[in-house]
Write a protein that holds these residues in place. Structure first.
Motif, PDB file in Angstrom:
ATOM      1  N   ASP A  86      35.797  37.560  48.901  1.00 64.19           N
ATOM      2  CA  ASP A  86      35.086  36.713  49.856  1.00 64.19           C
ATOM      3  C   ASP A  86      33.608  37.109  49.898  1.00 64.19           C
ATOM      4  O   ASP A  86      33.269  38.288  50.002  1.00 64.19           O
ATOM      5  CB  ASP A  86      35.687  36.864  51.254  1.00 64.19           C
ATOM      6  CG  ASP A  86      37.039  36.190  51.390  1.00 64.19           C
ATOM      7  OD1 ASP A  86      37.527  35.629  50.395  1.00 64.19           O
ATOM      8  OD2 ASP A  86      37.616  36.239  52.504  1.00 64.19           O
ATOM      9  N   ASP A  87      32.731  36.110  49.775  1.00 64.94           N
ATOM     10  CA  ASP A  87      31.273  36.294  49.920  1.00 64.94           C
ATOM     11  C   ASP A  87      30.663  37.175  48.837  1.00 64.94           C
ATOM     12  O   ASP A  87      29.552  37.716  49.013  1.00 64.94           O
ATOM     13  CB  ASP A  87      30.929  36.882  51.301  1.00 64.94           C
ATOM     14  CG  ASP A  87      31.415  36.003  52.438  1.00 64.94           C
ATOM     15  OD1 ASP A  87      31.330  34.767  52.298  1.00 64.94           O
ATOM     16  OD2 ASP A  87      31.912  36.548  53.438  1.00 64.94           O
ATOM     17  N   HIS A  88      31.348  37.325  47.690  1.00 69.25           N
ATOM     18  CA  HIS A  88      30.804  38.087  46.564  1.00 69.25           C
ATOM     19  C   HIS A  88      31.203  37.387  45.271  1.00 69.25           C
ATOM     20  O   HIS A  88      32.103  36.554  45.243  1.00 69.25           O
ATOM     21  CB  HIS A  88      31.332  39.522  46.562  1.00 69.25           C
ATOM     22  CG  HIS A  88      30.900  40.330  47.737  1.00 69.25           C
ATOM     23  ND1 HIS A  88      31.551  40.288  48.959  1.00 69.25           N
ATOM     24  CD2 HIS A  88      29.865  41.196  47.893  1.00 69.25           C
ATOM     25  CE1 HIS A  88      30.953  41.088  49.807  1.00 69.25           C
ATOM     26  NE2 HIS A  88      29.922  41.648  49.184  1.00 69.25           N
ATOM     27  N   ASP A  89      30.504  37.720  44.191  1.00 67.48           N
ATOM     28  CA  ASP A  89      30.784  37.103  42.900  1.00 67.48           C
ATOM     29  C   ASP A  89      32.150  37.523  42.367  1.00 67.48           C
ATOM     30  O   ASP A  89      32.616  38.648  42.604  1.00 67.48           O
ATOM     31  CB  ASP A  89      29.721  37.508  41.873  1.00 67.48           C
ATOM     32  CG  ASP A  89      28.350  36.940  42.190  1.00 67.48           C
ATOM     33  OD1 ASP A  89      28.286  35.937  42.943  1.00 67.48           O
ATOM     34  OD2 ASP A  89      27.351  37.497  41.699  1.00 67.48           O
ATOM     35  N   ASP A  90      32.781  36.596  41.602  1.00 71.18           N
ATOM     36  CA  ASP A  90      34.040  36.907  40.928  1.00 71.18           C
ATOM     37  C   ASP A  90      33.824  37.998  39.881  1.00 71.18           C
ATOM     38  O   ASP A  90      32.722  38.141  39.311  1.00 71.18           O
ATOM     39  CB  ASP A  90      34.587  35.677  40.204  1.00 71.18           C
ATOM     40  CG  ASP A  90      35.068  34.593  41.139  1.00 71.18           C
ATOM     41  OD1 ASP A  90      34.920  34.738  42.363  1.00 71.18           O
ATOM     42  OD2 ASP A  90      35.596  33.585  40.623  1.00 71.18           O
ATOM     43  N   VAL A  91      34.874  38.768  39.614  1.00 73.20           N
ATOM     44  CA  VAL A  91      34.890  39.677  38.471  1.00 73.20           C
ATOM     45  C   VAL A  91      36.177  39.434  37.699  1.00 73.20           C
ATOM     46  O   VAL A  91      37.219  39.106  38.281  1.00 73.20           O
ATOM     47  CB  VAL A  91      34.777  41.159  38.895  1.00 73.20           C
ATOM     48  CG1 VAL A  91      33.453  41.427  39.578  1.00 73.20           C
ATOM     49  CG2 VAL A  91      35.938  41.567  39.784  1.00 73.20           C
ATOM     50  N   VAL A  92      36.093  39.561  36.366  1.00 65.67           N
ATOM     51  CA  VAL A  92      37.269  39.393  35.510  1.00 65.67           C
ATOM     52  C   VAL A  92      37.625  40.756  34.929  1.00 65.67           C
ATOM     53  O   VAL A  92      36.774  41.444  34.363  1.00 65.67           O
ATOM     54  CB  VAL A  92      37.009  38.375  34.389  1.00 65.67           C
ATOM     55  CG1 VAL A  92      38.196  38.319  33.432  1.00 65.67           C
ATOM     56  CG2 VAL A  92      36.751  36.997  34.981  1.00 65.67           C
ATOM     57  N   LEU A  93      38.896  41.131  35.079  1.00 67.10           N
ATOM     58  CA  LEU A  93      39.409  42.380  34.533  1.00 67.10           C
ATOM     59  C   LEU A  93      40.248  42.044  33.299  1.00 67.10           C
ATOM     60  O   LEU A  93      41.253  41.344  33.401  1.00 67.10           O
ATOM     61  CB  LEU A  93      40.256  43.113  35.576  1.00 67.10           C
ATOM     62  CG  LEU A  93      39.564  43.376  36.924  1.00 67.10           C
ATOM     63  CD1 LEU A  93      40.520  44.075  37.899  1.00 67.10           C
ATOM     64  CD2 LEU A  93      38.299  44.208  36.730  1.00 67.10           C
ATOM     65  N   ALA A  94      39.814  42.545  32.131  1.00 68.11           N
ATOM     66  CA  ALA A  94      40.423  42.130  30.863  1.00 68.11           C
ATOM     67  C   ALA A  94      41.874  42.562  30.732  1.00 68.11           C
ATOM     68  O   ALA A  94      42.657  41.929  30.035  1.00 68.11           O
ATOM     69  CB  ALA A  94      39.606  42.677  29.696  1.00 68.11           C
ATOM     70  N   GLY A  95      42.249  43.655  31.365  1.00 74.34           N
ATOM     71  CA  GLY A  95      43.639  44.060  31.347  1.00 74.34           C
ATOM     72  C   GLY A  95      44.093  44.582  29.994  1.00 74.34           C
ATOM     73  O   GLY A  95      43.295  45.048  29.174  1.00 74.34           O
ATOM     74  N   ARG A  96      45.394  44.474  29.745  1.00 73.39           N
ATOM     75  CA  ARG A  96      46.006  45.021  28.532  1.00 73.39           C
ATOM     76  C   ARG A  96      47.347  44.353  28.326  1.00 73.39           C
ATOM     77  O   ARG A  96      47.828  43.600  29.191  1.00 73.39           O
ATOM     78  CB  ARG A  96      46.194  46.534  28.709  1.00 73.39           C
ATOM     79  CG  ARG A  96      46.983  46.840  29.982  1.00 73.39           C
ATOM     80  CD  ARG A  96      46.815  48.247  30.458  1.00 73.39           C
ATOM     81  NE  ARG A  96      47.279  48.358  31.854  1.00 73.39           N
ATOM     82  CZ  ARG A  96      47.283  49.472  32.548  1.00 73.39           C
ATOM     83  NH1 ARG A  96      46.825  50.594  32.012  1.00 73.39           N
ATOM     84  NH2 ARG A  96      47.714  49.493  33.799  1.00 73.39           N
ATOM     85  N   ALA A  97      47.993  44.627  27.190  1.00 74.93           N
ATOM     86  CA  ALA A  97      49.273  43.992  26.888  1.00 74.93           C
ATOM     87  C   ALA A  97      50.386  44.512  27.783  1.00 74.93           C
ATOM     88  O   ALA A  97      51.288  43.766  28.185  1.00 74.93           O
ATOM     89  CB  ALA A  97      49.627  44.226  25.418  1.00 74.93           C
ATOM     90  N   HIS A  98      50.357  45.815  28.098  1.00 71.95           N
ATOM     91  CA  HIS A  98      51.363  46.437  28.963  1.00 71.95           C
ATOM     92  C   HIS A  98      50.824  47.810  29.374  1.00 71.95           C
ATOM     93  O   HIS A  98      49.801  48.268  28.844  1.00 71.95           O
ATOM     94  CB  HIS A  98      52.728  46.564  28.266  1.00 71.95           C
ATOM     95  CG  HIS A  98      52.650  47.206  26.907  1.00 71.95           C
ATOM     96  ND1 HIS A  98      52.526  48.568  26.730  1.00 71.95           N
ATOM     97  CD2 HIS A  98      52.661  46.669  25.658  1.00 71.95           C
ATOM     98  CE1 HIS A  98      52.480  48.843  25.435  1.00 71.95           C
ATOM     99  NE2 HIS A  98      52.551  47.710  24.758  1.00 71.95           N
TER     100      HIS A  98
END
Length: 306
Positions: free
Chosen positions: A75-87
């Motif tokens: 809320d009230d801040h920019d989105d961030v994307v977390l690339a993650g991993r296969a498992h």
């Protein structure tokens, strides 16, 4: 301690997958659990584009993709994307820290995902309100040796993640090994010796490559107490299960020969110092001395080919 008491402790502190669900989260642990005060954990499996939201209030959070990628919408801040991993056995992941008072939504990005959200009660609002620790900056520690070898990913510890109260990390243990060993505790405030922290263990288990179809991978977790503060837990755990450690010696976490074991630890406590200081069970601390003459398990560190 009698068998009946041990069973009662398992029933209280061991939460099989689905037994602590709330608001669309199959795992939802917070201070609504009797006897639990400082930490929280929410875990959900999401289809592509599916989302879950959490309020914040006095809770700070760390978002940890277990598999797949997620978008975090604070809320009230920019989105961030977390690339993650296969498992979870494929190496570290990006994580995001969100200050107390920052509510947010997590969305599965580009495909299905499973996500964990660690939480702790925070005394102050953190600046910046949103921080990302990229996977490449997560320190990976190979701890122990021989059959006590394990891999620790220290994404949420002091010195790596600047936070108010939360301490979090991941541990992966190869099949046949023991971790959280020697047994240790952190349930008293003793300056320079021990900090008072309750702890959540969230588990995932993966069969070894040559396991037959239909194999049932399991791990085991031990928690036991002192004469003044008894607790007696011996739990068989599967993917999605949680063990809560309110106090007492905990360990070992055991990976049978047929399965690799992963756990996510979340810790916080009432003290003013954000530090993980432990005290070994004196009956077992000698084990550390044996590591000097043993090699680290060559299966570590785990990676994309695991």
């Amino acid at each position: 301690m009698t068998v009946e008491q041990s069973g009662a402790d398992n029933a209280r502190w061991v939460l099989p997958l689905g037994s602590a669900a709330a608001d669309g989260w199959p795992v939802a642990v917070d201070d609504t659990v009797a006897g639990w005060r400082h930490t929280s954990l929410h875990v959900a499996t999401l289809a592509a584009g599916e989302e879950r939201s959490l309020a914040a209030g006095e809770w700070e959070h760390v978002v940890v993709p277990l598999n797949g990628s997620v978008r975090v919408r604070p809320d009230d801040h920019d989105d961030v994307v977390l690339a993650g991993r296969a498992h979870v056995f494929a190496g570290p992941t990006d994580v995001a820290h969100l200050s107390r008072d920052v509510a947010f939504t997590v969305v599965a990005e580009g495909g299905p995902a499973r996500v964990a959200v660690c939480g702790a009660k925070a005394r102050t609002r953190h600046t910046p309100a949103v921080t990302v620790v990229p996977a490449a900056q997560v320190p990976v520690e190979l701890r122990g040796a021989g059959a006590a070898s394990r891999e620790v990913r220290n994404f949420g510890v002091p010195g790596v993640l600047d936070a108010d109260a939360i301490i979090a990390c991941e541990v992966v243990t190869p099949a046949g090994n023991w971790s959280s060993y020697p047994p240790h505790k952190h349930d008293e405030r003793r300056a320079g010796v021990e900090t008072e922290l309750e702890e959540i263990y969230y588990f995932e288990v993966r069969p070894v490559d040559d396991a037959p179809e239909g194999a049932d991978p399991v791990g085991y977790q031990r928690v036991y107490g002192t004469g003044e503060r008894p607790i007696d837990v011996l739990a068989e755990v599967r993917t999605g299960d949680v063990v809560l450690v309110p106090h007492g010696w905990h360990g070992p976490s055991m990976a049978p020969p047929a399965a690799h074991l992963y756990y996510l630890n979340v810790m916080a406590g009432p003290g003013p110092e954000r530090a993980w200081m432990i005290c070994d069970d004196p009956a077992h601390t000698w084990v550390r001395d044996t590591w000097a003459t043993q090699a680290v398990d060559p299966r570590l560190p785990f990676g994309d080919d695991t």
